[in-house]
Design a protein around this motif. Structure first.
Motif, PDB file in Angstrom:
ATOM      1  N   ALA A   7       0.433  -1.244   0.087  1.00  0.00           N
ATOM      2  CA  ALA A   7       0.161  -0.144   0.095  1.00  0.00           C
ATOM      3  C   ALA A   7       1.392   1.571   0.372  1.00  0.00           C
ATOM      4  CB  ALA A   7      -0.986   0.198   1.288  1.00  0.00           C
ATOM      5  N   THR A   8       0.932   1.683  -1.121  1.00  0.00           N
ATOM      6  CA  THR A   8       1.783   2.984  -1.025  1.00  0.00           C
ATOM      7  C   THR A   8       1.230   4.237  -2.110  1.00  0.00           C
ATOM      8  OG1 THR A   8       2.101   2.757  -3.585  1.00  0.00           O
ATOM      9  CG2 THR A   8       4.257   1.910  -2.053  1.00  0.00           C
ATOM     10  N   GLY A   9       1.623   5.329  -1.219  1.00  0.00           N
ATOM     11  CA  GLY A   9       0.180   6.502  -1.373  1.00  0.00           C
ATOM     12  C   GLY A   9       0.789   6.963  -3.033  1.00  0.00           C
ATOM     13  N   GLY A  10       0.186   8.332  -3.086  1.00  0.00           N
ATOM     14  CA  GLY A  10       0.548   8.627  -4.276  1.00  0.00           C
ATOM     15  C   GLY A  10      -0.702   9.632  -4.877  1.00  0.00           C
ATOM     16  N   ASP A  11      -0.466   9.592  -6.597  1.00  0.00           N
ATOM     17  CA  ASP A  11      -2.093   9.856  -7.362  1.00  0.00           C
ATOM     18  C   ASP A  11      -2.678   8.865  -7.225  1.00  0.00           C
ATOM     19  OD1 ASP A  11      -3.657  10.422  -9.290  1.00  0.00           O
ATOM     20  OD2 ASP A  11      -2.895  11.639 -10.599  1.00  0.00           O
ATOM     21  N   VAL A  12      -4.229   9.419  -5.818  1.00  0.00           N
ATOM     22  CA  VAL A  12      -5.310   7.404  -6.176  1.00  0.00           C
ATOM     23  C   VAL A  12      -5.677   7.300  -7.401  1.00  0.00           C
ATOM     24  CG1 VAL A  12      -6.899   9.185  -6.478  1.00  0.00           C
ATOM     25  CG2 VAL A  12      -7.127   7.463  -4.727  1.00  0.00           C
ATOM     26  N   VAL A  13      -5.464   8.225  -8.560  1.00  0.00           N
ATOM     27  CA  VAL A  13      -5.930   7.479 -10.022  1.00  0.00           C
ATOM     28  C   VAL A  13      -5.053   6.540  -9.922  1.00  0.00           C
ATOM     29  CG1 VAL A  13      -6.702   8.340 -12.650  1.00  0.00           C
ATOM     30  CG2 VAL A  13      -7.121   9.881 -10.740  1.00  0.00           C
ATOM     31  N   GLU A  14      -3.479   6.987  -9.963  1.00  0.00           N
ATOM     32  CA  GLU A  14      -2.980   6.215 -10.420  1.00  0.00           C
ATOM     33  C   GLU A  14      -2.624   4.344  -9.434  1.00  0.00           C
ATOM     34  OE1 GLU A  14      -1.117   6.187 -13.269  1.00  0.00           O
ATOM     35  OE2 GLU A  14      -2.231   8.386 -13.222  1.00  0.00           O
ATOM     36  N   LYS A  66     -16.151  16.951  -4.335  1.00  0.00           N
ATOM     37  CA  LYS A  66     -15.754  17.807  -5.348  1.00  0.00           C
ATOM     38  C   LYS A  66     -16.037  17.174  -6.642  1.00  0.00           C
ATOM     39  CE  LYS A  66     -11.699  18.787  -3.400  1.00  0.00           C
ATOM     40  NZ  LYS A  66     -11.806  19.640  -2.387  1.00  0.00           N
ATOM     41  N   ASP A  67     -17.908  16.964  -6.402  1.00  0.00           N
ATOM     42  CA  ASP A  67     -18.059  17.103  -8.085  1.00  0.00           C
ATOM     43  C   ASP A  67     -18.036  16.677  -8.874  1.00  0.00           C
ATOM     44  OD1 ASP A  67     -20.916  18.175  -7.554  1.00  0.00           O
ATOM     45  OD2 ASP A  67     -20.460  20.160  -7.656  1.00  0.00           O
ATOM     46  N   ALA A  68     -16.687  15.644  -9.182  1.00  0.00           N
ATOM     47  CA  ALA A  68     -16.327  14.803  -9.893  1.00  0.00           C
ATOM     48  C   ALA A  68     -16.978  14.094 -10.479  1.00  0.00           C
ATOM     49  CB  ALA A  68     -15.062  14.107  -9.357  1.00  0.00           C
ATOM     50  N   GLU A 121     -12.720   3.149 -14.765  1.00  0.00           N
ATOM     51  CA  GLU A 121     -12.018   3.979 -15.266  1.00  0.00           C
ATOM     52  C   GLU A 121     -12.146   4.879 -16.048  1.00  0.00           C
ATOM     53  OE1 GLU A 121      -9.107   1.417 -17.210  1.00  0.00           O
ATOM     54  OE2 GLU A 121      -8.845   0.057 -15.068  1.00  0.00           O
ATOM     55  N   ARG A 122     -13.709   4.538 -16.497  1.00  0.00           N
ATOM     56  CA  ARG A 122     -13.992   5.385 -17.994  1.00  0.00           C
ATOM     57  C   ARG A 122     -15.164   6.432 -16.450  1.00  0.00           C
ATOM     58  NH1 ARG A 122     -17.993   3.790 -20.950  1.00  0.00           N
ATOM     59  NH2 ARG A 122     -18.065   1.984 -19.583  1.00  0.00           N
ATOM     60  N   ASP A 123     -15.789   6.397 -16.121  1.00  0.00           N
ATOM     61  CA  ASP A 123     -16.559   7.086 -14.993  1.00  0.00           C
ATOM     62  C   ASP A 123     -16.420   8.132 -13.931  1.00  0.00           C
ATOM     63  OD1 ASP A 123     -18.201   6.484 -16.957  1.00  0.00           O
ATOM     64  OD2 ASP A 123     -20.007   5.256 -16.444  1.00  0.00           O
ATOM     65  N   VAL A 124     -15.411   7.562 -13.574  1.00  0.00           N
ATOM     66  CA  VAL A 124     -14.715   7.763 -12.051  1.00  0.00           C
ATOM     67  C   VAL A 124     -13.653   8.385 -12.299  1.00  0.00           C
ATOM     68  CG1 VAL A 124     -14.861   7.393  -9.256  1.00  0.00           C
ATOM     69  CG2 VAL A 124     -17.195   6.321 -10.848  1.00  0.00           C
ATOM     70  N   LEU A 125     -13.042   7.618 -12.619  1.00  0.00           N
ATOM     71  CA  LEU A 125     -11.297   8.369 -12.681  1.00  0.00           C
ATOM     72  C   LEU A 125     -10.848   9.490 -13.384  1.00  0.00           C
ATOM     73  CD1 LEU A 125      -9.062   4.845 -11.741  1.00  0.00           C
ATOM     74  CD2 LEU A 125      -9.886   5.832 -10.553  1.00  0.00           C
ATOM     75  N   ASN A 126     -11.548   9.130 -15.319  1.00  0.00           N
ATOM     76  CA  ASN A 126     -11.346  10.195 -16.358  1.00  0.00           C
ATOM     77  C   ASN A 126     -11.869  11.146 -15.245  1.00  0.00           C
ATOM     78  OD1 ASN A 126     -10.120   9.303 -18.233  1.00  0.00           O
ATOM     79  ND2 ASN A 126     -12.125   8.345 -18.868  1.00  0.00           N
ATOM     80  N   PRO A 130      -9.037  15.636 -14.312  1.00  0.00           N
ATOM     81  CA  PRO A 130      -9.237  16.922 -14.392  1.00  0.00           C
ATOM     82  C   PRO A 130     -10.287  17.911 -13.037  1.00  0.00           C
ATOM     83  CG  PRO A 130     -11.708  16.208 -16.294  1.00  0.00           C
ATOM     84  CD  PRO A 130     -10.874  14.653 -15.338  1.00  0.00           C
ATOM     85  N   ASP A 131     -11.087  17.355 -12.305  1.00  0.00           N
ATOM     86  CA  ASP A 131     -12.193  17.747 -11.726  1.00  0.00           C
ATOM     87  C   ASP A 131     -11.224  18.044 -10.503  1.00  0.00           C
ATOM     88  OD1 ASP A 131     -14.208  18.431 -13.591  1.00  0.00           O
ATOM     89  OD2 ASP A 131     -15.008  16.720 -13.380  1.00  0.00           O
ATOM     90  N   VAL A 132     -10.477  17.182 -10.527  1.00  0.00           N
ATOM     91  CA  VAL A 132      -9.844  17.181  -8.935  1.00  0.00           C
ATOM     92  C   VAL A 132      -8.227  17.508  -8.244  1.00  0.00           C
ATOM     93  CG1 VAL A 132      -9.419  15.365  -6.776  1.00  0.00           C
ATOM     94  CG2 VAL A 132     -11.154  15.813  -7.832  1.00  0.00           C
ATOM     95  N   THR A 133      -7.426  18.228  -8.080  1.00  0.00           N
ATOM     96  CA  THR A 133      -6.682  18.900  -8.590  1.00  0.00           C
ATOM     97  C   THR A 133      -5.134  17.366  -7.491  1.00  0.00           C
ATOM     98  OG1 THR A 133      -6.438  19.549  -5.823  1.00  0.00           O
ATOM     99  CG2 THR A 133      -7.083  21.271  -7.605  1.00  0.00           C
ATOM    100  N   GLN A 134      -4.141  17.981  -8.032  1.00  0.00           N
ATOM    101  CA  GLN A 134      -3.075  17.093  -8.018  1.00  0.00           C
ATOM    102  C   GLN A 134      -2.705  17.016  -6.796  1.00  0.00           C
ATOM    103  OE1 GLN A 134      -1.462  15.578 -10.656  1.00  0.00           O
ATOM    104  NE2 GLN A 134      -0.667  14.092  -8.910  1.00  0.00           N
ATOM    105  N   ASP A 135      -3.004  18.091  -5.729  1.00  0.00           N
ATOM    106  CA  ASP A 135      -2.778  17.779  -3.836  1.00  0.00           C
ATOM    107  C   ASP A 135      -3.714  16.862  -3.544  1.00  0.00           C
ATOM    108  OD1 ASP A 135      -0.875  18.424  -2.144  1.00  0.00           O
ATOM    109  OD2 ASP A 135      -3.061  19.905  -1.362  1.00  0.00           O
ATOM    110  N   VAL A 136      -4.966  17.512  -4.049  1.00  0.00           N
ATOM    111  CA  VAL A 136      -6.276  16.206  -3.486  1.00  0.00           C
ATOM    112  C   VAL A 136      -5.648  15.048  -3.848  1.00  0.00           C
ATOM    113  CG1 VAL A 136      -8.241  15.657  -2.861  1.00  0.00           C
ATOM    114  CG2 VAL A 136      -7.630  18.327  -2.866  1.00  0.00           C
ATOM    115  N   ARG A 137      -5.238  14.918  -5.472  1.00  0.00           N
ATOM    116  CA  ARG A 137      -4.920  12.856  -5.365  1.00  0.00           C
ATOM    117  C   ARG A 137      -3.975  12.697  -4.606  1.00  0.00           C
ATOM    118  NH1 ARG A 137      -5.659  14.932 -10.642  1.00  0.00           N
ATOM    119  NH2 ARG A 137      -3.752  13.933 -11.522  1.00  0.00           N
ATOM    120  N   ASP A 138      -2.900  12.955  -4.072  1.00  0.00           N
ATOM    121  CA  ASP A 138      -1.864  12.863  -4.377  1.00  0.00           C
ATOM    122  C   ASP A 138      -2.192  12.551  -2.646  1.00  0.00           C
ATOM    123  OD1 ASP A 138      -0.895  12.947  -6.128  1.00  0.00           O
ATOM    124  OD2 ASP A 138       0.743  14.793  -5.414  1.00  0.00           O
TER     125      ASP A 138
END
Ligand SMILES: [Fe+2]
Ligand SMILES: [Fe+2]
Length: 171
Positions: A7-14, A66-68, A121-126, A130-138
């Motif tokens: 379990a490593t951190g980083g961008d939640v999408v990745e 975040k309304d994503a 991957e198409r409807d949630v992560l995509n 654009p809608d969530v900042t890198q900082d929040v994703r990290d």
């Protein structure tokens, strides 16, 4: 079998995408009757339950705020998790890993899971890109990874717990 990813951190999408690719690899290995299907299935159950629960408790609520994604997308994803968990349990309940029954229940899990990975991957992560900042994703990647690790340490992939999870989703 690739080891359960730490379990490593980083961008939640990745972080989530890395698990998705690992799920596909685990499904491929389960199709091979020469493999240690029981061991691979035990690992898959562990990561799958931890992944989906951590998405529901940590990731979806933040993406919602975040309304994503909207409430319907959350509900739809949770419904697909429940279908996947049911298919997972059906497969875990098959005693003979070399049987036709194992093969047919594996097919059902494979269909449910690959369908969900595609939609998520198409409807949630995509939209999260654009809608969530890198900082929040990290930050969210770290939160997701910590919750996933906590559930794995608690033995979330045991058949007793998977039965409990499925029963709670059906009630
Ligand atoms: Fe996922
Ligand atoms: Fe999911």
């Amino acid at each position: 079998m690739p080891k359960i990813l730490p379990a490593t951190g980083g961008d939640v999408v990745e972080v989530i995408l890395a698990d998705h690719r690992w799920f596909e690899e685990a499904l491929r290995e389960l199709r091979d009757v020469r493999g240690d299907r029981a061991a691979v299935l035990a690992d898959l159950a562990t990561v799958l339950i931890a992944h989906a629960e951590a998405e529901e408790s940590k990731v979806y609520p933040t993406l919602r705020r975040k309304d994503a994604i909207d409430a319907d997308e959350v509900e739809h994803s949770e419904h697909e998790h429940a279908e996947g968990n049911e298919a997972l349990l059906d497969l875990m309940e098959v005693a003979d890993t070399g049987s036709e029954e194992f093969s047919s229940k594996l097919h059902e899990l494979s269909e449910a899971l690959t369908h969900h990975l595609d939609e998520e991957e198409r409807d949630v992560l995509n939209p999260a890109r654009p809608d969530v900042t890198q900082d929040v994703r990290d930050k969210l990647g770290g939160t997701f990874a910590a919750e996933r690790a906590r559930l794995i340490d608690a033995g979330c992939g045991s058949i007793e717990n998977v039965r409990k999870v499925v029963a709670s989703e059906q009630s």
